[in-house]
Design a protein around this motif. Structure first.
Motif, PDB file in Angstrom:
ATOM      1  N   LEU A 189     -33.369   5.061   1.960  1.00 23.25           N
ATOM      2  CA  LEU A 189     -34.446   4.986   0.969  1.00 23.25           C
ATOM      3  C   LEU A 189     -33.980   5.507  -0.384  1.00 23.25           C
ATOM      4  CD1 LEU A 189     -37.578   6.126   3.024  1.00 23.25           C
ATOM      5  CD2 LEU A 189     -36.885   3.796   2.433  1.00 23.25           C
ATOM      6  N   SER A 192     -31.910   2.960  -2.041  1.00 23.24           N
ATOM      7  CA  SER A 192     -32.776   1.952  -2.654  1.00 23.24           C
ATOM      8  C   SER A 192     -33.281   2.415  -4.014  1.00 23.24           C
ATOM      9  CB  SER A 192     -33.971   1.671  -1.730  1.00 23.24           C
ATOM     10  OG  SER A 192     -34.945   0.882  -2.372  1.00 23.24           O
ATOM     11  N   SER A 193     -33.564   3.716  -4.132  1.00 21.51           N
ATOM     12  CA  SER A 193     -34.132   4.247  -5.377  1.00 21.51           C
ATOM     13  C   SER A 193     -33.144   4.238  -6.543  1.00 21.51           C
ATOM     14  CB  SER A 193     -34.645   5.679  -5.157  1.00 21.51           C
ATOM     15  OG  SER A 193     -33.574   6.605  -5.072  1.00 21.51           O
ATOM     16  N   HIS A 218     -36.231  -3.688   3.459  1.00 26.17           N
ATOM     17  CA  HIS A 218     -37.025  -2.773   2.636  1.00 26.17           C
ATOM     18  C   HIS A 218     -36.878  -3.104   1.149  1.00 26.17           C
ATOM     19  CE1 HIS A 218     -38.559   0.986   0.901  1.00 26.17           C
ATOM     20  NE2 HIS A 218     -37.451   1.032   0.190  1.00 26.17           N
ATOM     21  N   VAL A 219     -35.648  -3.317   0.706  1.00 28.22           N
ATOM     22  CA  VAL A 219     -35.405  -3.614  -0.712  1.00 28.22           C
ATOM     23  C   VAL A 219     -36.058  -4.941  -1.096  1.00 28.22           C
ATOM     24  CG1 VAL A 219     -33.657  -4.108  -2.455  1.00 28.22           C
ATOM     25  CG2 VAL A 219     -33.283  -2.275  -0.810  1.00 28.22           C
ATOM     26  N   GLU A 222     -39.624  -4.380  -1.608  1.00 29.27           N
ATOM     27  CA  GLU A 222     -39.877  -3.598  -2.819  1.00 29.27           C
ATOM     28  C   GLU A 222     -39.827  -4.472  -4.066  1.00 29.27           C
ATOM     29  OE1 GLU A 222     -40.264   0.119  -3.457  1.00 29.27           O
ATOM     30  OE2 GLU A 222     -41.228  -0.444  -1.577  1.00 29.27           O
ATOM     31  N   HIS A 224     -40.516  -7.602  -4.113  1.00 25.20           N
ATOM     32  CA  HIS A 224     -41.478  -8.687  -3.896  1.00 25.20           C
ATOM     33  C   HIS A 224     -40.830 -10.020  -3.543  1.00 25.20           C
ATOM     34  CE1 HIS A 224     -45.443  -6.814  -5.162  1.00 25.20           C
ATOM     35  NE2 HIS A 224     -44.553  -5.849  -5.339  1.00 25.20           N
ATOM     36  N   GLN A 249     -44.778  -3.020   7.461  1.00 22.93           N
ATOM     37  CA  GLN A 249     -44.051  -3.739   6.409  1.00 22.93           C
ATOM     38  C   GLN A 249     -44.482  -5.208   6.352  1.00 22.93           C
ATOM     39  OE1 GLN A 249     -43.099  -0.834   4.997  1.00 22.93           O
ATOM     40  NE2 GLN A 249     -41.258  -1.888   4.302  1.00 22.93           N
ATOM     41  N   ASN A 256     -48.981  -8.622  -0.359  1.00 20.66           N
ATOM     42  CA  ASN A 256     -48.327  -9.067  -1.602  1.00 20.66           C
ATOM     43  C   ASN A 256     -48.482 -10.572  -1.817  1.00 20.66           C
ATOM     44  OD1 ASN A 256     -47.476  -6.444  -2.041  1.00 20.66           O
ATOM     45  ND2 ASN A 256     -45.400  -6.790  -1.269  1.00 20.66           N
TER      46      ASN A 256
END
Length: 331
Positions: A189, A192-193, A218-219, A222, A224, A249, A256
């Motif tokens: 995570l 990713s940040s 996950h990315v 994030e 979209h 998720q 979304n």
């Protein structure tokens, strides 16, 4: 065996005070397909997990601790668990094992964070810097230059670099951390940040591993790229068929994409199997708000409030409920 490696990781992460990552690993171990041993992870090239060929053995093991150091670590860990971070760090100052070194550094980092938050609250200044960062950078950078950091040490170094706004270097170091020890979900995570877009993610030199597929999914969510994320989560569901994390998720991806009915159905399933789970309830409340489902939103607000009244998720749920009722000031 995925479950075996995850359960081993639960203990290793917990020993180092990485509680969120430990919980995540435990939940995935609990949810993993019971027949995973009978599945050939290399058999299907269409599966994202299949690209991992086989799960590499964890390269980090608990260092052999001399009795005195082991007892010191045990005492320091109790201080750490009680949030007496400076006390824990001080007790471990002369210890040499990887385990003790990480806990000392992480305790110092958290002590600095605690002090920063207190000073920010007292002075109303949100620009106060964690005073532990520079001393930690000095120690960790020296160890890194000597090649003496294990996967957890690399992770801590990466966090420090990120907080000091050395983003490019942090990206490299955290990448090394997840390559060395892939079971730390918090590290993924944090990686990713420090990636601003998908192009940066694809440039990362990451080992093939099924945890990398969780990271990619996950990315994608994030940024979209919801359709691509859904495909990856669908593949991961083959091996983690009842994972609450994957289900949530998928629900977010449907939200979304404005597939509100599908998202609502998934969240209802999640609440049925774990009625006290708060993660992502704010997104569920957004769905109910958009659908103007006042009765369901009222029930959700009551459930969340009875679980943990002042959590951020609960506050979002209650805020949406008041907003739907037209009580905007309360919201």
């Amino acid at each position: 065996n995925i479950r075996r490696e995850l359960l081993k990781a639960v203990r290793q992460l917990s020993d180092r005070g990485l509680l969120f990552a430990s919980k995540w690993a435990a939940e995935q171990a609990y949810d993993v397909c019971h027949h995973i041993d009978d599945v050939d992870l290399v058999s299907s090239s269409s599966s994202p997990i299949a690209s991992s060929s086989s799960i590499p053995p964890v390269t980090i093991t608990h260092s052999v601790l001399y009795d005195e150091e082991f007892v010191k670590y045990q005492v320091a860990k109790t201080y750490f668990d009680l949030k007496e971070y400076n006390r824990a760090a001080h007790l471990l100052k002369d210890c040499s094992s990887h385990l003790s070194f990480f806990l000392r550094g992480y305790a110092s980092y958290l002590a600095g964070e605690k002090k920063r938050e207190e000073e920010s609250f007292e002075t109303k200044d949100n620009n106060i810097i964690n005073s532990s960062l520079r001393p930690l950078q000095s120690v960790l950078q020296a160890k890194h230059a000597e090649g003496k950091l294990d996967g957890f040490g690399l992770y801590l170094f990466g966090i420090v670099l990120r907080e000091l706004k050395m983003t490019e270097w942090a990206r490299i170091v955290i990448s090394d951390a997840v390559n060395e020890y892939p079971y730390n979900w918090s590290a993924w995570l944090d990686l990713s940040s420090v990636c601003s877009d998908w192009a940066q993610v694809k440039e990362l030199k990451l080992n093939e591993h099924w945890m990398r597929d969780f990271f990619y999914a996950h990315v994608l969510l994030e940024i979209h790229h919801n359709g691509e994320a859904m495909k990856m989560y669908q593949q991961l569901s083959t091996y983690f068929p009842s994972s609450a994390y994957i289900l949530s998720q998928k629900a977010i991806a449907n939200y979304n994409m404005r597939e509100y009915d599908v998202g609502e159905a998934i969240f209802e399933k999640l609440l049925k199997q774990d009625p006290h789970r708060l993660e992502h309830l704010d997104v569920y409340s957004n769905i109910l708000y958009v659908k103007e489902a006042k009765a369901k939103l009222s029930t959700l607000a009551h459930t969340a409030s009875s679980t943990e009244k002042y959590s951020p998720e609960t506050c979002c749920v209650i805020g949406n409920y008041y907003s739907l009722k037209g009580e905007h000031e309360k919201a």
